[in-house]
Design an enzyme around this catalytic site. Structure first.
Site, mmCIF file in Angstrom:
data_model
loop_
_atom_site.group_PDB
_atom_site.id
_atom_site.type_symbol
_atom_site.label_atom_id
_atom_site.label_comp_id
_atom_site.label_asym_id
_atom_site.label_seq_id
_atom_site.Cartn_x
_atom_site.Cartn_y
_atom_site.Cartn_z
ATOM 1 N N GLY A 32 -79.693 22.053 7.159
ATOM 2 C CA GLY A 32 -79.513 21.100 5.841
ATOM 3 C C GLY A 32 -78.663 21.809 4.842
ATOM 4 O O GLY A 32 -78.887 21.267 3.610
ATOM 5 N N ASP B 199 -69.497 20.180 10.827
ATOM 6 C CA ASP B 199 -69.859 21.516 10.883
ATOM 7 C C ASP B 199 -70.223 21.595 12.375
ATOM 8 O O ASP B 199 -71.302 21.899 12.646
ATOM 9 C CB ASP B 199 -70.759 21.865 9.863
ATOM 10 C CG ASP B 199 -70.993 23.409 10.072
ATOM 11 O OD1 ASP B 199 -69.977 24.213 10.362
ATOM 12 O OD2 ASP B 199 -72.017 23.949 9.460
ATOM 13 N N CYS C 214 -67.723 27.780 12.404
ATOM 14 C CA CYS C 214 -68.006 29.159 12.073
ATOM 15 C C CYS C 214 -67.765 30.126 13.226
ATOM 16 O O CYS C 214 -68.417 30.665 13.847
ATOM 17 C CB CYS C 214 -69.684 29.024 11.632
ATOM 18 S SG CYS C 214 -69.959 30.737 10.738
#
Length: 333
Positions: free
Chosen positions: A146, A208, A261
């Site tokens: 979150g 993401d 990432c």
């Protein structure tokens, strides 16, 4: 100089490059899988030692002030009164580094009240670059725990219609808890595989993406060896499928922010190269206060010229986790 190859030839050169003796030696010394170090060498050249050495330094704790509930000036005063020393991160409007703390910063009264969120600078930067618009319909396709979802709601003053998608039931508890803790209400949570979404015509999408996690080696050194090389094809395919779904469900003219990432070409430039060559999207130049231009070629292959509009964050250069960030716009029909 790169050469133009078909997709199968590109895959072979990206996923099956040979491992040099130098990479094997450095991998043994620093505890990495050798294919990761070989990629570092191809991307960074002589800088490879700088990255390997920097990755041995533990990641500092950083927080994002939640000015939806408290002013950042007030938060600074509160933390100072607790003996917590913080320092503003210049390129992030709400970002601070924890310099010193007598307490666990994930258990203070201010944390529990939702006044801040523990978040890496690179992760924060993704949402600032996304630039979510108030009163828009936004889908966060891989939302837990979150951090970025709460940042979207914070930057838009809880005015958007946010759909937070999460596949794993065990992670939804943390997602819901964080969004509630930080005072937001303009969201719904969907427990589903984002590749199966039937939603349509969102204004903006954040992906993401699930990744190898190579970008968080400073935080989690096990990532140096946690993924066999064969996993990279599977991760790349998942990322491509998720991004393809994002293109399906965003409205014509709508924007997608893709982030991984990771320092891996397989999870960044090659994913974008594939969608640019197969789908009706274009890149938007990422105007970032930090970051390097994405790679235009790798191991003798040339990517679509528009990939250069994306950026990379490197731990040893930018002090963040390793990240790839790209913005796409779906072309009008």
């Amino acid at each position: 100089m790169g050469i133009n190859l078909n997709e199968s030839e590109k895959e072979n050169k990206i996923f099956s490059y040979e491992i040099s003796n130098e990479a094997k030696s450095l991998a043994e010394k620093y505890g990495y899988s050798d294919y990761i170090v070989e990629r570092y060498i191809k991307l960074l050249g002589e800088e490879v030692i700088d990255l390997l050495e920097f990755n041995e330094i533990p990641m500092p704790q950083t927080i994002r002030c939640n000015d939806f509930l408290v002013s950042c000036d007030e938060l600074e005063k509160r933390l100072k009164n607790k003996g917590i020393k913080i320092q503003k991160i210049p390129f992030l409007p709400h970002g601070y580094e924890i310099i010193e703390s007598p307490y666990n910063v994930g258990a203070t009264h201010e944390y529990l009240m939702g006044y801040y969120y523990l978040q890496d600078p690179g992760s924060m930067l993704v949402v600032y670059l996304m630039n979510p618009l108030k009163n828009s319909f936004i889908i966060d396709m891989a939302s837990a725990p979150g951090g970025k979802a709460s940042q979207i709601l914070q930057l838009t003053k809880d005015s958007v219609k946010l759909v937070s998608v999460e596949l794993k039931k065990a992670r939804i508890k943390a997602l819901r808890s964080n969004l509630q803790r930080m005072g937001f209400s303009s969201y719904v949570i969907l427990e589903t595989d984002a590749r199966k979404l039937s939603l349509k015509n969102s204004d903006m999408i954040l992906l993401d993406s699930p990744s190898s996690g190579e970008g968080i080696i400073r935080k989690d050194p096990k990532r140096k060896r946690s993924r066999p090389r064969s996993d990279m094809r599977k991760i790349h395919l998942l990322q491509y499928q998720l991004l393809s779904k994002a293109i399906d469900i965003v409205k014509p003219g709508g924007e997608i922010t893709y982030a991984a990432c990771s320092t891996a070409i397989e999870e960044g430039e090659f994913v974008i190269d594939r969608v640019l060559n197969k789908r009706n999207v274009d890149t938007i130049k990422v105007d970032s206060p930090i970051g390097d231009k994405a790679y235009e070629e790798f191991n003798g292959i040339t990517f679509d010229d528009r990939v250069k509009n994306c950026i990379r964050l490197w731990p040893h250069k930018h002090g963040t986790e390793g990240f790839f960030i790209c913005k796409l716009r779906k072309e009008e029909n």
